[in-house]
Design a protein around this motif. Structure first.
Motif, PDB file in Angstrom:
ATOM      1  N   MET A   1       0.853  -1.174   0.000  1.00  0.00           N
ATOM      2  CA  MET A   1       0.000   0.000   0.000  1.00  0.00           C
ATOM      3  C   MET A   1       0.899   1.238   0.000  1.00  0.00           C
ATOM      4  SD  MET A   1      -2.573   1.342   2.993  1.00  0.00           S
ATOM      5  CE  MET A   1      -2.995  -0.332   3.360  1.00  0.00           C
ATOM      6  N   ILE A   2       0.540   2.180  -0.813  1.00  0.00           N
ATOM      7  CA  ILE A   2       1.289   3.433  -0.890  1.00  0.00           C
ATOM      8  C   ILE A   2       0.374   4.546  -0.398  1.00  0.00           C
ATOM      9  CG2 ILE A   2       2.386   5.082  -2.435  1.00  0.00           C
ATOM     10  CD1 ILE A   2       3.111   2.698  -4.224  1.00  0.00           C
ATOM     11  N   LEU A   3       0.912   5.407   0.445  1.00  0.00           N
ATOM     12  CA  LEU A   3       0.154   6.545   0.961  1.00  0.00           C
ATOM     13  C   LEU A   3       0.777   7.832   0.461  1.00  0.00           C
ATOM     14  CD1 LEU A   3      -0.369   5.489   4.680  1.00  0.00           C
ATOM     15  CD2 LEU A   3      -2.029   5.392   2.821  1.00  0.00           C
ATOM     16  N   GLY A   4      -0.075   8.735  -0.006  1.00  0.00           N
ATOM     17  CA  GLY A   4       0.385  10.048  -0.405  1.00  0.00           C
ATOM     18  C   GLY A   4       0.631  10.918   0.821  1.00  0.00           C
ATOM     19  N   GLU A   5       1.296  12.036   0.596  1.00  0.00           N
ATOM     20  CA  GLU A   5       1.635  12.941   1.699  1.00  0.00           C
ATOM     21  C   GLU A   5       0.384  13.447   2.418  1.00  0.00           C
ATOM     22  OE1 GLU A   5       4.093  14.472   4.337  1.00  0.00           O
ATOM     23  OE2 GLU A   5       4.726  13.252   2.648  1.00  0.00           O
ATOM     24  N   LEU A   6      -0.634  13.864   1.673  1.00  0.00           N
ATOM     25  CA  LEU A   6      -1.857  14.354   2.304  1.00  0.00           C
ATOM     26  C   LEU A   6      -2.577  13.230   3.053  1.00  0.00           C
ATOM     27  CD1 LEU A   6      -3.757  16.694   2.866  1.00  0.00           C
ATOM     28  CD2 LEU A   6      -4.893  16.222   0.672  1.00  0.00           C
ATOM     29  N   GLU A   7      -2.561  12.024   2.517  1.00  0.00           N
ATOM     30  CA  GLU A   7      -3.177  10.900   3.217  1.00  0.00           C
ATOM     31  C   GLU A   7      -2.504  10.673   4.572  1.00  0.00           C
ATOM     32  OE1 GLU A   7      -4.801   7.942  -0.270  1.00  0.00           O
ATOM     33  OE2 GLU A   7      -2.631   8.020   0.048  1.00  0.00           O
ATOM     34  N   LYS A   8      -1.176  10.739   4.605  1.00  0.00           N
ATOM     35  CA  LYS A   8      -0.458  10.576   5.873  1.00  0.00           C
ATOM     36  C   LYS A   8      -0.801  11.705   6.845  1.00  0.00           C
ATOM     37  CE  LYS A   8       3.416   9.748   3.479  1.00  0.00           C
ATOM     38  NZ  LYS A   8       4.843   9.586   3.172  1.00  0.00           N
ATOM     39  N   GLN A   9      -0.916  12.919   6.341  1.00  0.00           N
ATOM     40  CA  GLN A   9      -1.251  14.053   7.205  1.00  0.00           C
ATOM     41  C   GLN A   9      -2.661  13.918   7.762  1.00  0.00           C
ATOM     42  OE1 GLN A   9      -0.535  17.306   4.519  1.00  0.00           O
ATOM     43  NE2 GLN A   9       1.678  17.234   4.804  1.00  0.00           N
ATOM     44  N   VAL A  10      -3.588  13.463   6.943  1.00  0.00           N
ATOM     45  CA  VAL A  10      -4.967  13.268   7.406  1.00  0.00           C
ATOM     46  C   VAL A  10      -5.020  12.162   8.463  1.00  0.00           C
ATOM     47  CG1 VAL A  10      -7.277  12.471   6.706  1.00  0.00           C
ATOM     48  CG2 VAL A  10      -6.082  14.219   5.353  1.00  0.00           C
ATOM     49  N   LEU A  11      -4.305  11.069   8.239  1.00  0.00           N
ATOM     50  CA  LEU A  11      -4.264  10.004   9.253  1.00  0.00           C
ATOM     51  C   LEU A  11      -3.700  10.536  10.567  1.00  0.00           C
ATOM     52  CD1 LEU A  11      -3.092   6.954   7.118  1.00  0.00           C
ATOM     53  CD2 LEU A  11      -5.241   7.134   8.390  1.00  0.00           C
ATOM     54  N   ASN A  12      -2.617  11.288  10.502  1.00  0.00           N
ATOM     55  CA  ASN A  12      -2.037  11.864  11.721  1.00  0.00           C
ATOM     56  C   ASN A  12      -3.046  12.756  12.432  1.00  0.00           C
ATOM     57  OD1 ASN A  12       0.589  10.843  12.139  1.00  0.00           O
ATOM     58  ND2 ASN A  12       1.318  12.002  10.388  1.00  0.00           N
ATOM     59  N   TYR A  13      -3.770  13.557  11.664  1.00  0.00           N
ATOM     60  CA  TYR A  13      -4.785  14.426  12.265  1.00  0.00           C
ATOM     61  C   TYR A  13      -5.857  13.591  12.970  1.00  0.00           C
ATOM     62  CZ  TYR A  13      -8.726  17.529  12.841  1.00  0.00           C
ATOM     63  OH  TYR A  13      -9.778  18.213  13.385  1.00  0.00           O
ATOM     64  N   LEU A  14      -6.348  12.545  12.293  1.00  0.00           N
ATOM     65  CA  LEU A  14      -7.417  11.731  12.879  1.00  0.00           C
ATOM     66  C   LEU A  14      -6.929  10.917  14.073  1.00  0.00           C
ATOM     67  CD1 LEU A  14      -9.372  10.661   9.678  1.00  0.00           C
ATOM     68  CD2 LEU A  14     -10.159  12.177  11.511  1.00  0.00           C
ATOM     69  N   TRP A  15      -5.684  10.496  14.073  1.00  0.00           N
ATOM     70  CA  TRP A  15      -5.160   9.806  15.263  1.00  0.00           C
ATOM     71  C   TRP A  15      -5.175  10.741  16.464  1.00  0.00           C
ATOM     72  CZ3 TRP A  15      -1.062   7.604  11.603  1.00  0.00           C
ATOM     73  CH2 TRP A  15      -1.401   6.298  11.230  1.00  0.00           C
ATOM     74  N   SER A  16      -4.900  12.010  16.245  1.00  0.00           N
ATOM     75  CA  SER A  16      -4.905  12.934  17.383  1.00  0.00           C
ATOM     76  C   SER A  16      -6.307  13.442  17.708  1.00  0.00           C
ATOM     77  CB  SER A  16      -3.949  14.108  17.140  1.00  0.00           C
ATOM     78  OG  SER A  16      -4.373  14.865  16.038  1.00  0.00           O
ATOM     79  N   ALA A  17      -7.145  13.636  16.698  1.00  0.00           N
ATOM     80  CA  ALA A  17      -8.495  14.171  16.930  1.00  0.00           C
ATOM     81  C   ALA A  17      -9.490  13.098  17.359  1.00  0.00           C
ATOM     82  CB  ALA A  17      -9.010  14.870  15.663  1.00  0.00           C
ATOM     83  N   ASP A  45     -12.122   9.755   1.309  1.00  0.00           N
ATOM     84  CA  ASP A  45     -12.750   8.642   0.599  1.00  0.00           C
ATOM     85  C   ASP A  45     -11.704   7.605   0.174  1.00  0.00           C
ATOM     86  OD1 ASP A  45     -15.201   7.469  -0.493  1.00  0.00           O
ATOM     87  OD2 ASP A  45     -14.219   7.806  -2.440  1.00  0.00           O
ATOM     88  N   ARG A  46     -10.533   8.052  -0.294  1.00  0.00           N
ATOM     89  CA  ARG A  46      -9.455   7.119  -0.664  1.00  0.00           C
ATOM     90  C   ARG A  46      -8.994   6.314   0.554  1.00  0.00           C
ATOM     91  NH1 ARG A  46      -7.499  11.335  -3.471  1.00  0.00           N
ATOM     92  NH2 ARG A  46      -5.786  11.687  -2.008  1.00  0.00           N
ATOM     93  N   LEU A  47      -8.830   6.989   1.683  1.00  0.00           N
ATOM     94  CA  LEU A  47      -8.411   6.295   2.910  1.00  0.00           C
ATOM     95  C   LEU A  47      -9.485   5.305   3.370  1.00  0.00           C
ATOM     96  CD1 LEU A  47      -6.728   9.266   4.788  1.00  0.00           C
ATOM     97  CD2 LEU A  47      -5.580   7.229   3.892  1.00  0.00           C
ATOM     98  N   TYR A  48     -10.748   5.654   3.175  1.00  0.00           N
ATOM     99  CA  TYR A  48     -11.849   4.750   3.502  1.00  0.00           C
ATOM    100  C   TYR A  48     -11.797   3.521   2.589  1.00  0.00           C
ATOM    101  CZ  TYR A  48     -16.576   2.893   3.779  1.00  0.00           C
ATOM    102  OH  TYR A  48     -17.669   2.056   3.909  1.00  0.00           O
ATOM    103  N   LYS A  49     -11.584   3.726   1.291  1.00  0.00           N
ATOM    104  CA  LYS A  49     -11.517   2.611   0.340  1.00  0.00           C
ATOM    105  C   LYS A  49     -10.290   1.734   0.572  1.00  0.00           C
ATOM    106  CE  LYS A  49     -14.307   4.774  -3.212  1.00  0.00           C
ATOM    107  NZ  LYS A  49     -14.349   5.516  -4.469  1.00  0.00           N
ATOM    108  N   LYS A  50      -9.225   2.302   1.126  1.00  0.00           N
ATOM    109  CA  LYS A  50      -8.034   1.524   1.483  1.00  0.00           C
ATOM    110  C   LYS A  50      -8.226   0.810   2.829  1.00  0.00           C
ATOM    111  CE  LYS A  50      -4.680   4.384  -0.985  1.00  0.00           C
ATOM    112  NZ  LYS A  50      -3.469   5.223  -0.899  1.00  0.00           N
ATOM    113  N   GLN A  51      -9.407   0.972   3.406  1.00  0.00           N
ATOM    114  CA  GLN A  51      -9.799   0.366   4.682  1.00  0.00           C
ATOM    115  C   GLN A  51      -8.943   0.849   5.855  1.00  0.00           C
ATOM    116  OE1 GLN A  51     -10.030  -3.877   4.061  1.00  0.00           O
ATOM    117  NE2 GLN A  51     -11.878  -3.661   2.839  1.00  0.00           N
ATOM    118  N   LEU A  52      -8.472   2.081   5.768  1.00  0.00           N
ATOM    119  CA  LEU A  52      -7.728   2.683   6.867  1.00  0.00           C
ATOM    120  C   LEU A  52      -8.632   3.543   7.744  1.00  0.00           C
ATOM    121  CD1 LEU A  52      -4.461   3.627   4.979  1.00  0.00           C
ATOM    122  CD2 LEU A  52      -4.856   1.693   6.502  1.00  0.00           C
ATOM    123  N   LEU A  53      -9.808   3.910   7.212  1.00  0.00           N
ATOM    124  CA  LEU A  53     -10.784   4.708   7.957  1.00  0.00           C
ATOM    125  C   LEU A  53     -12.122   3.989   7.965  1.00  0.00           C
ATOM    126  CD1 LEU A  53     -10.226   8.336   6.551  1.00  0.00           C
ATOM    127  CD2 LEU A  53      -9.178   7.284   8.564  1.00  0.00           C
TER     128      LEU A  53
END
Length: 127
Positions: A1-17, A45-53
């Motif tokens: 699985m490859i994550l883009g920079e914005l995807e990683k930033q969004v995951l970091n935000y959601l881990w803290s929020a 939506d991409r993160l949801y489809k990758k089953q990370l959200l």
């Protein structure tokens, strides 16, 4: 699985929020990155489809939460990257981790050692 920079930033935000809808994520990122709401919605939506959200509908919006914790995702990404390269030679992976550990301080090395010992103990306890 490859994550883009914005995807990683969004995951970091959601881990803290903990959880957020697209507008909340957009508000958190807009000031420093001026991303459009549509870009944030597409990323979620991409993160949801990758089953990370996971997401649940509240009113007209989806509320997003992470489905995987940070450590498990890092482990999964490392496995994905290294699996093809180390099939024949697991020594290379171990050597790479030893090389990376050269950048760690004494406290971090002690924590790593404790984690390895804990992992070994748990492995012995399983039938």
């Amino acid at each position: 699985m490859i994550l883009g920079e914005l995807e990683k930033q969004v995951l970091n935000y959601l881990w803290s929020a903990g959880e957020a809808d697209a507008k909340q994520v957009h508000a958190a990122f807009y000031a420093e990155r001026s991303r459009s709401l549509n870009t944030i919605q597409s990323t979620l939506d991409r993160l949801y489809k990758k089953q990370l959200l996971s997401r649940s509908k509240q009113g007209h919006a989806f509320i997003y939460r992470t489905r995987i914790d940070r450590e498990d995702l890092i482990a999964q990404l490392i496995r994905d990257i290294t699996s093809d390269l180390i099939r024949q030679d697991s020594e290379s992976l171990i050597a790479a981790f030893v090389s990376l550990s050269a950048d760690l301080g004494e406290d971090e090395l002690n924590r790593l050692e404790a984690m390895i010992l804990d992992h070994r103990r748990k492995g012995r306890e399983q039938p």
